[in-house]
Design an enzyme around this catalytic site. Structure first.
Site, short mmCIF file in Angstrom:
data_model
loop_
_atom_site.label_atom_id
_atom_site.label_comp_id
_atom_site.label_asym_id
_atom_site.label_seq_id
_atom_site.Cartn_x
_atom_site.Cartn_y
_atom_site.Cartn_z
N GLN A 2 0.84 -1.19 0.00
CA GLN A 2 0.00 0.00 0.00
C GLN A 2 0.88 1.25 0.00
O GLN A 2 1.32 1.73 1.05
CB GLN A 2 -0.94 0.01 1.21
CG GLN A 2 -1.94 1.12 1.12
CD GLN A 2 -3.03 1.01 2.16
OE1 GLN A 2 -3.10 0.08 2.93
NE2 GLN A 2 -3.89 2.01 2.17
N PHE A 3 1.11 1.79 -1.19
CA PHE A 3 1.98 2.96 -1.33
C PHE A 3 1.41 4.19 -0.61
O PHE A 3 2.15 5.09 -0.24
CB PHE A 3 2.25 3.27 -2.81
CG PHE A 3 1.10 3.89 -3.55
CD1 PHE A 3 1.00 5.27 -3.65
CD2 PHE A 3 0.13 3.10 -4.14
CE1 PHE A 3 -0.05 5.85 -4.34
CE2 PHE A 3 -0.93 3.67 -4.83
CZ PHE A 3 -1.02 5.05 -4.93
N THR A 4 0.10 4.24 -0.39
CA THR A 4 -0.50 5.42 0.23
C THR A 4 -0.08 5.59 1.69
O THR A 4 -0.33 6.65 2.28
CB THR A 4 -2.04 5.38 0.14
OG1 THR A 4 -2.53 4.22 0.80
CG2 THR A 4 -2.49 5.39 -1.31
#
Length: 150
Positions: A78-80
């Site tokens: 999850q890059f966020t």
């Protein structure tokens, strides 16, 4: 690297209507990788997660790890988790690694987690639009950033 660890009684990941991962009692781990992430971070973080004592013992005290209860795990990239929100209202993801850097580190994280647990770890699919469902047990949610390991 950042990780959001959620103790779950059940969790699943669905991609384009197909359930690709499903577990009962265990952990759902969301992992964010940044350019500064490396194998040392992976080794430290996987060991920390595998040994976190966040499951109840016979007295209901959080004294057992996922290894102690032989729980299952889903890991989702999850890059966020590296969103910068200081300026404006639109998050910036400048610190999140691009796929050419992030994918090998993500795969290494999953492999090292499997070594730590001594069992298969289920995953989402890197870069896919995933529907993640979970029942957070407790609720228990722990956030760990490898920048704070010292």
């Amino acid at each position: 690297m950042r990780a959001v660890i959620q103790r779950v009684s059940e969790a699943s990941v669905t991609i384009e209507g197909e359930k690709v991962a499903t577990i009962q009692k265990g952990l759902l781990v969301l992992v964010g990788i940044e350019d500064a992430s490396n194998q040392e971070d992976i080794n430290w973080l996987t060991s920390k997660i595998a040994n976190l004592r966040i499951f109840g013992d016979e007295n209901g005290v959080m004294n057992l790890s996922i290894k102690d209860i032989d729980g299952d795990m889903i890991v989702v990239s999850q890059f966020t988790l590296h969103a910068a929100t200081k300026k404006g209202n639109r998050p910036s993801y400048i610190k999140a690694s691009k796929p050419d850097v992030a994918i090998p580190l993500y795969e290494s994280f999953v492999q090292q987690m499997e070594i730590e647990l001594g069992k298969k770890v289920q995953t989402g699919q890197f870069g896919a639009d995933m529907k993640v469902a979970l029942v957070n047990d407790g609720p228990v949610t722990i956030i760990i950033d490898t920048k704070n390991k010292d």
